[in-house]
Design a protein around this motif. Structure first.
Motif, mmCIF file in Angstrom:
data_model
loop_
_atom_site.group_PDB
_atom_site.id
_atom_site.type_symbol
_atom_site.label_atom_id
_atom_site.label_comp_id
_atom_site.label_asym_id
_atom_site.label_seq_id
_atom_site.Cartn_x
_atom_site.Cartn_y
_atom_site.Cartn_z
ATOM 1 N N ALA A 162 0.830 -1.222 0.000
ATOM 2 C CA ALA A 162 0.000 0.000 0.000
ATOM 3 C C ALA A 162 0.863 1.270 0.000
ATOM 4 O O ALA A 162 0.374 2.360 -0.300
ATOM 5 N N LYS A 163 2.129 1.106 0.343
ATOM 6 C CA LYS A 163 3.023 2.273 0.490
ATOM 7 C C LYS A 163 3.304 2.926 -0.864
ATOM 8 O O LYS A 163 3.415 2.245 -1.881
ATOM 9 N N GLY A 164 3.438 4.256 -0.858
ATOM 10 C CA GLY A 164 3.838 4.964 -2.078
ATOM 11 C C GLY A 164 2.681 5.124 -3.050
ATOM 12 O O GLY A 164 1.538 4.770 -2.760
ATOM 13 N N LYS A 165 3.012 5.648 -4.231
ATOM 14 C CA LYS A 165 1.917 5.934 -5.170
ATOM 15 C C LYS A 165 1.458 4.665 -5.900
ATOM 16 O O LYS A 165 2.190 3.683 -5.985
ATOM 17 N N LYS A 166 0.253 4.753 -6.404
ATOM 18 C CA LYS A 166 -0.332 3.602 -7.121
ATOM 19 C C LYS A 166 0.423 3.363 -8.420
ATOM 20 O O LYS A 166 0.939 4.287 -9.033
ATOM 21 N N GLY A 167 0.448 2.126 -8.850
ATOM 22 C CA GLY A 167 1.096 1.829 -10.125
ATOM 23 C C GLY A 167 1.732 0.461 -10.079
ATOM 24 O O GLY A 167 1.232 -0.440 -9.396
ATOM 25 N N LYS A 168 2.858 0.335 -10.767
ATOM 26 C CA LYS A 168 3.533 -0.966 -10.816
ATOM 27 C C LYS A 168 4.188 -1.270 -9.467
ATOM 28 O O LYS A 168 4.865 -0.425 -8.898
ATOM 29 N N LYS A 169 3.980 -2.456 -8.981
ATOM 30 C CA LYS A 169 4.644 -2.906 -7.753
ATOM 31 C C LYS A 169 5.273 -4.253 -8.067
ATOM 32 O O LYS A 169 4.589 -5.142 -8.585
ATOM 33 N N VAL A 170 6.544 -4.383 -7.745
ATOM 34 C CA VAL A 170 7.213 -5.660 -7.969
ATOM 35 C C VAL A 170 7.507 -6.267 -6.606
ATOM 36 O O VAL A 170 8.090 -5.608 -5.743
ATOM 37 N N LEU A 171 7.064 -7.494 -6.400
ATOM 38 C CA LEU A 171 7.384 -8.129 -5.123
ATOM 39 C C LEU A 171 7.954 -9.515 -5.366
ATOM 40 O O LEU A 171 7.723 -10.122 -6.417
ATOM 41 N N LEU A 172 8.733 -9.956 -4.401
ATOM 42 C CA LEU A 172 9.339 -11.291 -4.506
ATOM 43 C C LEU A 172 9.024 -12.070 -3.236
ATOM 44 O O LEU A 172 9.203 -11.554 -2.125
ATOM 45 N N LEU A 173 8.537 -13.283 -3.437
ATOM 46 C CA LEU A 173 8.297 -14.181 -2.301
ATOM 47 C C LEU A 173 9.109 -15.448 -2.511
ATOM 48 O O LEU A 173 9.178 -15.967 -3.634
ATOM 49 N N ASN A 174 9.729 -15.926 -1.461
ATOM 50 C CA ASN A 174 10.625 -17.082 -1.551
ATOM 51 C C ASN A 174 10.260 -18.089 -0.461
ATOM 52 O O ASN A 174 10.551 -17.885 0.700
ATOM 53 N N PHE A 175 9.572 -19.150 -0.893
ATOM 54 C CA PHE A 175 9.189 -20.249 0.016
ATOM 55 C C PHE A 175 9.569 -21.574 -0.613
ATOM 56 O O PHE A 175 9.238 -21.770 -1.793
ATOM 57 N N PRO A 176 10.183 -22.510 0.072
ATOM 58 C CA PRO A 176 10.822 -22.384 1.368
ATOM 59 C C PRO A 176 11.917 -21.313 1.319
ATOM 60 O O PRO A 176 12.647 -21.235 0.344
ATOM 61 N N ASN A 177 11.975 -20.545 2.389
ATOM 62 C CA ASN A 177 12.818 -19.354 2.408
ATOM 63 C C ASN A 177 14.273 -19.671 2.766
ATOM 64 O O ASN A 177 14.560 -20.504 3.608
ATOM 65 N N ASN A 178 15.158 -18.985 2.083
ATOM 66 C CA ASN A 178 16.550 -18.891 2.502
ATOM 67 C C ASN A 178 16.700 -17.490 3.075
ATOM 68 O O ASN A 178 16.405 -16.535 2.348
ATOM 69 N N PRO A 179 17.060 -17.294 4.311
ATOM 70 C CA PRO A 179 17.749 -18.218 5.204
ATOM 71 C C PRO A 179 16.888 -18.993 6.191
ATOM 72 O O PRO A 179 17.398 -19.871 6.862
ATOM 73 N N THR A 180 15.585 -18.698 6.348
ATOM 74 C CA THR A 180 14.896 -19.208 7.546
ATOM 75 C C THR A 180 14.338 -20.618 7.417
ATOM 76 O O THR A 180 14.020 -21.240 8.427
ATOM 77 N N GLY A 181 14.162 -21.125 6.199
ATOM 78 C CA GLY A 181 13.536 -22.434 6.063
ATOM 79 C C GLY A 181 12.040 -22.382 6.355
ATOM 80 O O GLY A 181 11.440 -23.373 6.776
ATOM 81 N N TYR A 182 11.417 -21.213 6.127
ATOM 82 C CA TYR A 182 9.991 -21.087 6.395
ATOM 83 C C TYR A 182 9.177 -21.094 5.107
ATOM 84 O O TYR A 182 9.565 -20.484 4.112
ATOM 85 N N THR A 183 8.051 -21.797 5.135
ATOM 86 C CA THR A 183 7.057 -21.736 4.059
ATOM 87 C C THR A 183 5.721 -21.325 4.669
ATOM 88 O O THR A 183 5.385 -21.773 5.779
ATOM 89 N N ALA A 184 4.982 -20.496 3.949
ATOM 90 C CA ALA A 184 3.671 -20.053 4.423
ATOM 91 C C ALA A 184 2.757 -21.252 4.673
ATOM 92 O O ALA A 184 2.783 -22.226 3.911
ATOM 93 N N THR A 185 1.958 -21.155 5.711
ATOM 94 C CA THR A 185 0.953 -22.186 5.960
ATOM 95 C C THR A 185 -0.162 -22.030 4.924
ATOM 96 O O THR A 185 -0.214 -21.027 4.200
#
Ligand SMILES: Cc1ncc(COP(=O)(O)O)c(C=O)c1O
Length: 430
Positions: free
Chosen positions: A183-206
Motif C-alpha cells: 500500500a506504500k507509495g503511489k499507485k502503479g507498478k509494484k514488484v514483489l518477490l516471495l521465496n518459500f521455502p525461504n533462505n535463510p529461515t527455512g519457512y514456508t507459508a501455511t
C-alpha cells in the motif's frame, strides 16, 4: 549509488600505479564487487570444520553429495548433447518441466500459464526477472530475511532498490506487513518477490497464510496497482510439517487478477540436487492471458537469455530430461526427501529434549527447505560464529543478526552435537 567497501577496495587496486582501467569501467563496473565477506567468505572460514552447516547444498550422512542415482545414470550422453540448446531451452525438457509443475501443483491442472523458459539456474532466472521488470530506481518488495544475492542481482545489475518488510509476527508470516508494503507509495507498478521455502529461515507459508497472501495481493490489484509477483521456488517440495502450503503460490496467483503477473522461478538445482548443472526455469501467468500473450512473454524471456548467455548448458538439459523420463525418478526423490525430513525431525527432537537451549537462543519459525535460523540471546551472532569455528570446529553462517544452519549439509548424527556446541559457545562468550 553508494559504493560497497569491497568495490572501493577493488577500485583502489585498479587505480594503483596510475592504472587507467578505472576510467574504462562503466558506473556499474565501478560499483560491482565479489561478495567475498558474506556467505562465501564465512563458508571459506568454516572449511575443514568437523561440523560444517554453512553450505546451501545437500550432503549424505557420509558427507558425499546427495544425488539421485537416475541423474547419475544419465551422464553418459549421445553426441547431440554437444550441440547448442535453443535460447528458450530444450523443447522436450520445457514440456517435461511444465508437466512436473502440474504434477507437483495439482490445482494448476486446469489453469493456463506459459511454457517454462530455460535459464542458467535460478540465479540467472532472478537476473532475467530483474531485466524484464525493474528499471533504475524501481523498488522490489521483499521480506527482511532474504537471500543476500538478490542485492547483486537486482540492485547492482538493474539499479533497483530492495524495500523490505517484516517477515515474522507471532511465529508466522507477517501478512499485514506485506499488505502495508504494497500500500506504500503511489499507485502503479509494484514488484514483489516471495521465496518459500525461504533462505535463510527455512519457512514456508501455511495454507492459511498462503490464502491471506493471495488475498492482499488481489486486493492491491483491485485498488489499482499492477503487480509483478516473482516467486523464487528454489527449494520447492521440501516441506516437513502438516498445514504448510504444499503448492507454489503460483497456483493461487496465476489467475487471481488481470493486473497480477505471476512469475515462477524454479529449477532442479536444489529440488533435484544438481547444483552445478545450472538449469532453471521461468514461467509466467496472469488472469485472462491469451496464448499469444504468454508466447510473447516467453519470447521476451528467451531474448534476455539470448543476449546474455545465449543458451543454458545443453548437456545438463539432456541429462535432466533423461532422468525425468526414468521410472525411478519419483521414488528416488522420495528417498532423498526422507533424508532431509529426518534431519528436520532430529532438530525438533533436540529442541524438545533440551528446553535449556531456549535460555541461549531462539529458533526462528521453520518448517521446510535446507535451512533453519536461530537468534542468539545476549550476544552478537557474529561473535558466536567466530567462537564456534575457533573452539568447537563448527561452521555456521550469520545473516541479518541470525545464525543460519544448513541442516541439508550436516550428517544426521552430528546434529545434536551442533546444537550442543551452539549452546555452549553462546554461554562461553556471554
Ligand atoms: C532462495 C534462493 N534462490 C535462488 C538460489 C540460486 O539457485 P541456483 O543455484 O539455481 O542459481 C539460491 C541458492 O542459494 C537460493 O537460496
Amino acid at each position: 549509488m553508494n559504493l560497497n567497501p569491497l568495490a572501493i577496495a577493488l577500485n583502489a587496486d585498479l587505480s594503483a600505479n596510475g592504472g587507467a582501467v578505472m576510467q574504462m569501467l562503466s558506473e556499474k563496473g565501478k560499483a560491482i564487487f565479489f561478495p567475498s565477506k558474506g556467505i562465501l567468505g564465512q563458508g571459506g572460514e568454516a572449511k575443514g570444520s568437523a561440523i560444517n552447516a554453512t553450505i546451501g547444498t545437500a550432503l549424505e550422512d557420509d558427507g558425499s553429495p546427495l544425488t539421485l542415482p537416475c541423474v547419475q545414470k544419465a551422464l553418459n550422453l549421445p553426441k547431440k548433447a554437444f550441440l547448442y540448446a535453443p535460447s528458450s531451452g530444450d523443447p522436450d525438457l520445457r514440456d517435461a518441466w511444465k508437466n512436473q509443475i502440474i504434477r507437483k501443483n495439482p490445482s494448476l491442472a486446469n489453469k493456463t500459464f506459459s511454457r517454462p523458459v530455460v535459464t542458467s539456474a535460478l540465479t540467472h532466472a532472478i537476473s532475467c526477472a530483474g531485466y524484464l521488470f525493474l528499471d533504475k530506481g524501481d523498488k522490489i518488495i521483499i521480506p527482511n530475511l532474504y537471500w543476500d544475492n538478490y542485492e547483486l542481482a537486482f540492485c547492482n545489475a538493474y539499479g533497483a532498490k530492495i524495500a523490505t518488510y517484516n517477515m515474522f509476527r507471532n511465529g508466522g508470516f507477517d501478512v499485514t506487513a506485506l499488505e502495508k508494503a504494497l500500500a506504500k507509495g503511489k499507485k502503479g507498478k509494484k514488484v514483489l518477490l516471495l521465496n518459500f521455502p525461504n533462505n535463510p529461515t527455512g519457512y514456508t507459508a501455511t495454507e492459511r497464510e498462503a490464502n491471506l497472501i493471495a488475498d492482499v495481493i488481489k486486493k492491491s490489484a483491485e485498488d489499482g496497482n499492477q503487480i509483478v509477483a516473482i516467486l523464487d521456488d528454489a527449494y520447492f517440495g521440501l516441506v516437513y510439517e502438516q498445514g504448510v502450503f504444499l503448492e507454489s503460490l503460483f497456483s493461487k496467483l496465476v489467475d487471481i487478477h488481470e493486473n497480477v503477473l505471476a512469475v515462477k522461478l524454479d529449477g532442479p538445482t536444489k529440488e533435484d540436487y544438481v547444483w552445478g548443472f545450472r538449469v532453471g526455469f521461468m514461467t509466467f501467468g496472469f488472469k485472462g492471458a491469451t496464448a499469444a500473450q504468454l508466447k510473447a512473454l516467453e519470447q521476451k524471456a528467451a531474448g534476455v537469455v539470448r543476449g546474455n548467455i545465449s543458451n543454458a548448458p545443453n548437456i545438463s538439459q539432456k541429462i535432466l530430461l533423461q532422468a525425468y523420463m526414468s521410472p525411478e525418478y519419483i521414488e528416488e526423490k522420495k528417498q532423498k526427501y526422507a533424508t532431509l525430513k529426518k534431519r528436520y525431525d532430529v532438530i525438533r527432537n533436540v529442541f524438545a529434549e533440551h528446553p535449556e537451549y531456549k535460555d541461549a537462543f531462539e529458533a526462528m519459525p521453520f518448517n521446510s527447505g535446507y535451512f533453519m535460523c536461530v537468534k542468539p540471546k545476549g550476544v552478537e551472532a557474529e561473535n558466536v560464529r567466530k567462537e564456534l569455528i575457533a573452539h568447537y570446529s563448527t561452521g555456521v553462517i550469520v545473516l541479518s543478526g541470525l545464525i543460519r544452519i544448513a541442516f541439508s549439509a550436516v550428517p544426521t548424527d552430528k546434529l545434536p552435537m551442533l546444537f550442543d556446541n551452539l549452546y555452549k559457545a553462546i554461554l562461553a562468550i556471554r
